[in-house]
Write a protein that holds these residues in place. Structure first.
Motif, PDB file in Angstrom:
ATOM      1  N   SER A 243       1.205  -0.985  -0.410  1.00 18.74           N
ATOM      2  CA  SER A 243      -0.011  -0.281  -0.162  1.00 18.74           C
ATOM      3  C   SER A 243       0.659   1.623  -0.318  1.00 18.74           C
ATOM      4  O   SER A 243       1.203   1.429   0.541  1.00 18.74           O
ATOM      5  N   PHE A 244       1.002   2.292  -1.131  1.00 23.18           N
ATOM      6  CA  PHE A 244       1.707   3.050  -1.853  1.00 23.18           C
ATOM      7  C   PHE A 244       1.011   4.058  -2.042  1.00 23.18           C
ATOM      8  O   PHE A 244       0.483   4.606  -2.677  1.00 23.18           O
ATOM      9  N   ASP A 245       1.515   5.463  -0.431  1.00 26.81           N
ATOM     10  CA  ASP A 245       0.542   6.739  -0.602  1.00 26.81           C
ATOM     11  C   ASP A 245       1.498   7.775  -0.694  1.00 26.81           C
ATOM     12  O   ASP A 245       1.375   8.604   0.306  1.00 26.81           O
ATOM     13  N   GLY A 246       2.981   7.886  -0.919  1.00 33.80           N
ATOM     14  CA  GLY A 246       3.355   8.902  -1.590  1.00 33.80           C
ATOM     15  C   GLY A 246       4.434   8.875  -0.269  1.00 33.80           C
ATOM     16  O   GLY A 246       5.237   8.346   0.256  1.00 33.80           O
ATOM     17  N   PHE A 247       4.284  10.309   0.263  1.00 27.71           N
ATOM     18  CA  PHE A 247       5.428  10.180   1.725  1.00 27.71           C
ATOM     19  C   PHE A 247       5.164  10.582   2.817  1.00 27.71           C
ATOM     20  O   PHE A 247       3.856  10.725   2.700  1.00 27.71           O
ATOM     21  N   THR A 248       5.992  10.770   3.378  1.00 29.09           N
ATOM     22  CA  THR A 248       5.176  10.999   5.138  1.00 29.09           C
ATOM     23  C   THR A 248       6.688  11.679   5.536  1.00 29.09           C
ATOM     24  O   THR A 248       7.730  11.129   4.935  1.00 29.09           O
ATOM     25  N   GLU A 249       6.259  12.934   6.834  1.00 32.98           N
ATOM     26  CA  GLU A 249       7.752  13.139   7.343  1.00 32.98           C
ATOM     27  C   GLU A 249       7.608  12.736   8.508  1.00 32.98           C
ATOM     28  O   GLU A 249       7.496  11.905   9.368  1.00 32.98           O
ATOM     29  N   ALA A 250       8.982  13.974   8.767  1.00 33.73           N
ATOM     30  CA  ALA A 250       9.766  12.432   9.851  1.00 33.73           C
ATOM     31  C   ALA A 250       8.871  12.562  11.028  1.00 33.73           C
ATOM     32  O   ALA A 250       8.892  11.315  12.245  1.00 33.73           O
ATOM     33  N   ASP A 251       8.187  13.736  11.646  1.00 34.29           N
ATOM     34  CA  ASP A 251       7.244  14.083  12.977  1.00 34.29           C
ATOM     35  C   ASP A 251       6.116  12.961  13.027  1.00 34.29           C
ATOM     36  O   ASP A 251       5.606  12.848  13.771  1.00 34.29           O
ATOM     37  N   LYS A 252       5.648  11.960  11.853  1.00 34.61           N
ATOM     38  CA  LYS A 252       4.556  11.190  11.588  1.00 34.61           C
ATOM     39  C   LYS A 252       5.507  10.111  11.258  1.00 34.61           C
ATOM     40  O   LYS A 252       3.996   8.651  11.400  1.00 34.61           O
ATOM     41  N   MET A 253       5.810   9.510  10.819  1.00 31.83           N
ATOM     42  CA  MET A 253       6.193   8.128  10.973  1.00 31.83           C
ATOM     43  C   MET A 253       6.574   7.226  12.324  1.00 31.83           C
ATOM     44  O   MET A 253       6.489   5.908  11.702  1.00 31.83           O
ATOM     45  N   CYS A 254       6.263   7.610  13.105  1.00 31.60           N
ATOM     46  CA  CYS A 254       6.197   6.773  14.144  1.00 31.60           C
ATOM     47  C   CYS A 254       4.485   6.870  14.984  1.00 31.60           C
ATOM     48  O   CYS A 254       4.064   6.636  16.336  1.00 31.60           O
ATOM     49  N   ARG A 255       3.948   7.143  14.325  1.00 26.83           N
ATOM     50  CA  ARG A 255       2.833   7.786  14.834  1.00 26.83           C
ATOM     51  C   ARG A 255       1.342   5.830  14.483  1.00 26.83           C
ATOM     52  O   ARG A 255       1.027   6.193  14.670  1.00 26.83           O
ATOM     53  N   GLY A 256       2.180   5.500  13.846  1.00 27.35           N
ATOM     54  CA  GLY A 256       1.431   4.005  13.248  1.00 27.35           C
ATOM     55  C   GLY A 256       0.174   4.275  12.099  1.00 27.35           C
ATOM     56  O   GLY A 256       0.258   2.571  11.760  1.00 27.35           O
ATOM     57  N   ASP A 257       0.550   4.896  11.707  1.00 26.49           N
ATOM     58  CA  ASP A 257       0.005   4.404  10.599  1.00 26.49           C
ATOM     59  C   ASP A 257       0.753   4.030   9.367  1.00 26.49           C
ATOM     60  O   ASP A 257       0.259   4.210   8.046  1.00 26.49           O
ATOM     61  N   VAL A 258       2.030   3.537   9.590  1.00 29.30           N
ATOM     62  CA  VAL A 258       2.990   3.613   7.824  1.00 29.30           C
ATOM     63  C   VAL A 258       3.394   1.606   8.371  1.00 29.30           C
ATOM     64  O   VAL A 258       4.636   2.186   9.883  1.00 29.30           O
ATOM     65  N   ASP A 259       4.033   1.319   7.802  1.00 29.39           N
ATOM     66  CA  ASP A 259       4.507   0.395   8.396  1.00 29.39           C
ATOM     67  C   ASP A 259       6.302  -0.045   7.586  1.00 29.39           C
ATOM     68  O   ASP A 259       7.155  -0.641   7.951  1.00 29.39           O
ATOM     69  N   VAL A 260       6.368   0.923   7.083  1.00 31.18           N
ATOM     70  CA  VAL A 260       8.033   1.264   6.239  1.00 31.18           C
ATOM     71  C   VAL A 260       8.181   2.602   5.950  1.00 31.18           C
ATOM     72  O   VAL A 260       7.036   2.784   5.255  1.00 31.18           O
ATOM     73  N   VAL A 261       9.294   3.008   6.421  1.00 30.22           N
ATOM     74  CA  VAL A 261       9.773   4.043   5.775  1.00 30.22           C
ATOM     75  C   VAL A 261      11.077   3.954   4.740  1.00 30.22           C
ATOM     76  O   VAL A 261      11.743   3.843   5.964  1.00 30.22           O
ATOM     77  N   VAL A 262      11.275   4.941   4.185  1.00 25.57           N
ATOM     78  CA  VAL A 262      12.053   4.720   3.547  1.00 25.57           C
ATOM     79  C   VAL A 262      12.808   5.746   2.492  1.00 25.57           C
ATOM     80  O   VAL A 262      12.405   6.639   2.773  1.00 25.57           O
ATOM     81  N   THR A 263      14.132   6.049   3.317  1.00 25.66           N
ATOM     82  CA  THR A 263      15.049   6.892   2.967  1.00 25.66           C
ATOM     83  C   THR A 263      17.073   6.322   2.559  1.00 25.66           C
ATOM     84  O   THR A 263      16.752   5.789   2.425  1.00 25.66           O
ATOM     85  N   ASP A 264      17.112   7.688   2.240  1.00 27.25           N
ATOM     86  CA  ASP A 264      19.096   7.009   2.231  1.00 27.25           C
ATOM     87  C   ASP A 264      19.038   7.241   3.662  1.00 27.25           C
ATOM     88  O   ASP A 264      18.793   7.886   4.252  1.00 27.25           O
ATOM     89  N   GLY A 265      20.255   7.101   3.481  1.00 21.75           N
ATOM     90  CA  GLY A 265      20.677   6.093   4.939  1.00 21.75           C
ATOM     91  C   GLY A 265      21.907   7.439   5.710  1.00 21.75           C
ATOM     92  O   GLY A 265      21.698   7.655   7.032  1.00 21.75           O
ATOM     93  N   PHE A 266      21.754   8.958   5.112  1.00 20.95           N
ATOM     94  CA  PHE A 266      22.203  10.219   5.368  1.00 20.95           C
ATOM     95  C   PHE A 266      21.107  10.564   6.506  1.00 20.95           C
ATOM     96  O   PHE A 266      20.909  11.114   7.492  1.00 20.95           O
ATOM     97  N   SER A 267      20.256  11.033   5.483  1.00 21.42           N
ATOM     98  CA  SER A 267      18.772  11.326   6.318  1.00 21.42           C
ATOM     99  C   SER A 267      18.081  10.138   7.301  1.00 21.42           C
ATOM    100  O   SER A 267      17.937  10.938   8.346  1.00 21.42           O
ATOM    101  N   GLY A 268      18.283   9.111   7.153  1.00 20.20           N
ATOM    102  CA  GLY A 268      17.657   8.206   8.222  1.00 20.20           C
ATOM    103  C   GLY A 268      18.304   7.992   8.659  1.00 20.20           C
ATOM    104  O   GLY A 268      18.365   7.841  10.338  1.00 20.20           O
ATOM    105  N   ASN A 269      20.089   8.313   9.254  1.00 20.45           N
ATOM    106  CA  ASN A 269      20.864   8.377  10.468  1.00 20.45           C
ATOM    107  C   ASN A 269      20.589   9.137  11.534  1.00 20.45           C
ATOM    108  O   ASN A 269      20.259   9.386  12.151  1.00 20.45           O
ATOM    109  N   ILE A 270      20.214  10.540  10.411  1.00 19.51           N
ATOM    110  CA  ILE A 270      20.508  11.481  11.353  1.00 19.51           C
ATOM    111  C   ILE A 270      18.312  11.856  12.321  1.00 19.51           C
ATOM    112  O   ILE A 270      18.277  11.592  12.875  1.00 19.51           O
TER     113      ILE A 270
END
Length: 353
Positions: free
Chosen positions: A212-239
């Motif tokens: 189920s792909f619906d585009g983008f999420t922001e960093a402040d929303k990724m732990c709300r529980g409405d997404v299972d996989v957050v994809v990013t590059d290693g630089f942004s992901g580590n930060i």
């Protein structure tokens, strides 16, 4: 059910042998089907095993006294891969002497040795580091990449989404994981060309990928529980990961300081202790320990260097579950479902033209 042995780099981590052996023993007590190949200094491992006869009975020791330190550069680690505990644990996976490897050692060295020894799977350009983060929902969220690749193109991001989705089906039990790309906004026009290209490809391939792909999420929303996989590059992901971990520590420290500020606050702490203990448990990184290098011809799991025995046991449990659920084969199957090369995007502007 009998699982393949798990190779444990017994020398890695901040406290080395003691915590790694205690963690493996705790995992063994919880799951008596686990068997281990303990790699490191035989004398020290045998001494640690004296307190854990159950682990001793289900383990074999592979001796080496050479250890990769936290200060070693990946290039230095590669030159000593055949002699160090980390390198020999990963080599055991390649040789078939173990089904997977766990290490709490130097992350850069682990990535370099694992990639050189096991190589990437067909159809995957780069492996990615994926971990589970706590959310407000029923399931944790899988985030990748968390530092293995500081620069990524659209093709890498799509591959990360495929790998993360396969892991999510194991971790969450959801047949169609909810996948989002990390961005600075949720609107389609936001972000770089690379992000928008990856989003367009995932949108077109979502049905074939069973996501189920619906585009983008922001960093402040990724732990709300409405997404299972957050994809990013290693630089942004580590930060992002370190910001989440730092915020968790900040909240915990702030609560501790507030409750100690006065007698009334201390009484309030006693009343609210069940809630604060639940919060502490939810935010404790040891309860979510075990980051996975996805995309290799074998399973390698990174335990946090500062993990305690419970954290190491969780990393071992993550490793065993990935083995049990054949996550590598799942990724291969997902790549085949989208037609091999047909979903791949061009890498460069010249190729796009």
């Amino acid at each position: 059910m009998s699982l393949p042995r798990i190779a444990v780099d017994a020398m890695g981590g901040d406290e080395g042998v003691r915590v790694m052996i205690e963690g493996a023993a705790l995992a063994r007590r919880r799951h008596d089907q686990f068997k281990f190949l303990l790699v490191g200094d035989e004398t020290r491992i045998k001494a640690a095993l004296e307190k854990h006869p159950n682990l001793r009975a289900s383990s074999e020791i592979l001796h080496t006294d050479d250890v990769i330190s936290g200060e070693d550069k990946p290039s230095q680690a590669l030159r000593r891969a055949k002699t160090t505990s980390m390198g020999r644990a990963i080599q055991a996976v390649k040789n078939g002497d173990a089904g997977a490897a766990v290490s709490a050692g130097n992350t850069g060295a682990l990535m370099a040795i694992a990639k050189l020894t096991l190589r990437t799977m067909p159809g995957i350009d780069r492996p990615a580091l994926a971990a589970l983060l706590p959310t407000l929902g029923d399931n944790d969220v899988i985030m990748l990449d968390l530092g293995a690749n500081t620069e990524c193109d659209s093709r890498n991001l799509v591959q990360f989404a495929i790998m993360g989705s396969a892991y999510a089906r194991v971790a969450t039990g959801r047949n169609e994981p909810r996948v989002r790309l990390l961005n600075i906004g949720t609107e389609e026009i936001k972000g770089t060309d690379l992000l928008r290209d990856a989003a367009a490809t995932l949108k077109g391939a979502a049905e074939d990928l069973a996501i189920s792909f619906d585009g983008f999420t922001e960093a402040d929303k990724m732990c709300r529980g409405d997404v299972d996989v957050v994809v990013t590059d290693g630089f942004s992901g580590n930060i992002a990961l370190k910001a989440v971990e730092g915020t968790a520590r900040f909240v915990a420290d702030l609560l501790r300081r507030s409750f100690a500020s006065s007698l009334r606050s201390k009484i309030g702490f006693l009343i609210s202790r069940p809630a604060t203990e639940l919060l502490k448990h939810h935010l404790d990184p040891n309860n979510h320990n075990g980051a996975v290098f996805l995309g290799l011809n074998g399973i390698v799991v990174k335990s946090h260097g500062g993990a305690n025995a419970a954290g190491v046991a969780n990393a071992v449990a993550v490793t065993a579950r990935l083995l049990e659920e054949n996550v590598t084969e799942r990724i291969t199957a997902d790549l085949a479902r989208v037609g091999g090369e047909s979903w791949r995007m061009p890498r460069t502007q010249e190729e796009r033209a």
